[in-house]
Design an enzyme around this catalytic site. Structure first.
Site, PDB file in Angstrom:
ATOM      1  N   HIS A  90     -33.765  13.428  -9.326  1.00  0.00           N
ATOM      2  CA  HIS A  90     -33.702  13.276 -10.785  1.00  0.00           C
ATOM      3  C   HIS A  90     -34.932  13.959 -11.355  1.00  0.00           C
ATOM      4  CE1 HIS A  90     -30.603  10.056 -10.418  1.00  0.00           C
ATOM      5  NE2 HIS A  90     -31.213   9.872  -9.252  1.00  0.00           N
ATOM      6  N   GLU A 120     -25.772   1.962  -3.720  1.00  0.00           N
ATOM      7  CA  GLU A 120     -27.235   1.816  -3.687  1.00  0.00           C
ATOM      8  C   GLU A 120     -27.522   0.318  -3.824  1.00  0.00           C
ATOM      9  OE1 GLU A 120     -29.454   3.458  -7.013  1.00  0.00           O
ATOM     10  OE2 GLU A 120     -31.318   3.511  -5.860  1.00  0.00           O
ATOM     11  N   ASP A 153     -35.036  11.591  -4.533  1.00  0.00           N
ATOM     12  CA  ASP A 153     -34.611  10.722  -5.644  1.00  0.00           C
ATOM     13  C   ASP A 153     -35.562  10.847  -6.837  1.00  0.00           C
ATOM     14  OD1 ASP A 153     -32.780   9.045  -6.819  1.00  0.00           O
ATOM     15  OD2 ASP A 153     -33.311   7.252  -5.689  1.00  0.00           O
TER      16      ASP A 153
HETATM   17  N1  HPA Z   1     -30.563   4.974  -9.003  1.00  0.00           N
HETATM   18  C1  HPA Z   1     -29.843   4.935 -10.130  1.00  0.00           C
HETATM   19  N2  HPA Z   1     -30.192   5.613 -11.207  1.00  0.00           N
HETATM   20  C2  HPA Z   1     -31.280   6.379 -11.165  1.00  0.00           C
HETATM   21  C3  HPA Z   1     -32.051   6.458 -10.022  1.00  0.00           C
HETATM   22  C4  HPA Z   1     -31.671   5.726  -8.890  1.00  0.00           C
HETATM   23  O1  HPA Z   1     -32.322   5.732  -7.825  1.00  0.00           O
HETATM   24  N3  HPA Z   1     -33.074   7.300 -10.319  1.00  0.00           N
HETATM   25  C5  HPA Z   1     -32.896   7.715 -11.579  1.00  0.00           C
HETATM   26  N4  HPA Z   1     -31.815   7.158 -12.097  1.00  0.00           N
HETATM   27 ZN    ZN Z   2     -30.756   8.708  -7.624  1.00  0.00          ZN
END
Ligand code: HPA
Ligand code: ZN
Length: 336
Positions: free
Chosen positions: A16, A199, A277
């Site tokens: 991101h 997740e 990430d």
């Molecule tokens: N998970 C979900 N949304 C997100 C993440 C993540 O790790 N990082 C930035 N937005």
């Molecule tokens: Zn992510």
């Protein structure tokens, strides 16, 4: 000396760009844009890097992102990331961005995309990095907002400035099926489809992302292991899972890296890639994730190169570029 794993050529598929905002840049951009921050100092910001779960992280991530206002801010953010990533072996990147987080503050969508795209173009010219932008919908906003965002970017999608769509932010309570029609429309624009799933949500989020959203890749997906039938499906189909080891530790998905299911995922024959990430928040960029994995699990250099090969296979790069990248990984192995 540069660590060997920083020199291993690799693709980053789960990154991101807002999560690469380092605290020094948070303060520099706040000053540039005359924005009052809810943090006192860089040290104060760093002192907040302890997260009990996904949500407290997202709160800090969105609170920091308010400093991004102008096209140049997005350019500077992405340029800093691309330089750093290149130093850790990234040769191809498919970069997530969260347009709704910016447009809801009055930032023009075109400024976000133009700034990021200009940095990608410059990184291609100067560093040889290939890749593209993946627009992520915030799953906790109304689906109408996702439709409006997609419609607003469709000319740029058709122009190739965006290569795909994704789904991020708060997972639990926001199942993928909400976005079925949005993803159908995105596919109609020729966009690739990926989504965060598994997740914090269960394996049913992964199944929904495959069945309803027709995702070509799953971001994280580690909770797939709770369902043996799903593991078999992922093994058979070789749908890639973009795993982010340091992220999962930082967000308490596992208590230590040694408990991360990565070895079990590989033993099950899943197509797994390593990614960073939100590196400013989780203690390391992609090469640092590779190093932590090798140190923790004792993987050989050949095993690490296989993970880099997975990242190339799982990317949306054209076949000729994949061949170049595979040759670069093979050259790294040969030189070890
Ligand atoms: N998970 C979900 N949304 C997100 C993440 C993540 O790790 N990082 C930035 N937005
Ligand atoms: Zn992510």
């Amino acid at each position: 000396m540069t660590p060997a794993l920083y020199e291993l050529p690799k693709a980053e598929l789960h990154l991101h760009i807002e999560g690469t905002l380092e605290p020094e840049m948070v303060f520099a951009l706040a000053e540039r844009n005359g924005i009052e921050l809810p943090f006192e100092s860089v040290d104060d910001w760093k002192g907040r890097l302890q997260f009990a779960s996904l949500q407290p992280f997202l709160d800090l991530y969105f609170a920091s992102s308010i400093v991004l206002r102008q096209e140049q801010d997005f350019y500077d953010l992405a340029a800093a990331y691309l330089t750093k990533a290149h130093g850790q072996g990234v040769r191809h990147v498919e970069m997530f961005f969260d347009p709704q987080a910016h447009t809801q503050r009055g930032v023009a969508l075109d400024d976000v995309i133009t700034g990021l795209k200009r940095a990608m173009d410059d990184a291609h010219a100067e560093l040889g990095i290939t890749g593209g932008l993946i627009l992520c919908f915030l799953r906790d906003l109304p689906v109408e907002s996702a439709f409006a965002t997609l419609d607003a970017v469709s000319p740029r999608a058709l122009a190739g400035d965006i290569i795909g769509v994704g789904l991020d932010s708060t997972e639990v309570g926001y199942p993928p099926e909400i976005f079925t029609e949005v993803y159908a429309r995105a596919r109609g624009l020729g966009l690739h489809c990926v989504a965060h799933a598994g997740e914090e949500g269960g394996p049913e989020f992964v199944e929904g992302s495959l069945d309803a959203l027709k995702c070509e890749r799953i971001d994280h997906g580690i909770r797939s292991l709770q369902n043996p039938a799903l593991v078999e499906r992922l093994r058979e189909s070789q749908v890639p899972l973009t795993v982010c080891p340091l992220s999962t530790v930082a967000l308490r998905g596992v208590s230590t890296l040694a408990e991360h299911p990565l070895p079990r995922m590989l033993e099950a024959g899943l197509l797994v890639t390593l990614n960073s990430d939100d590196p400013s928040y989780f203690g390391g960029y992609i090469g640092d994730n590779y190093i932590a994995v090798q140190e923790t699990f004792g993987f050989t250099d050949a095993a690490m190169a296989a993970l880099a090969m997975n990242s190339i296979a799982a990317s949306f790069a054209p076949a000729a570029r994949k061949a170049e990248l595979r040759a670069a990984v093979a050259a790294w192995v040969a030189a070890r």
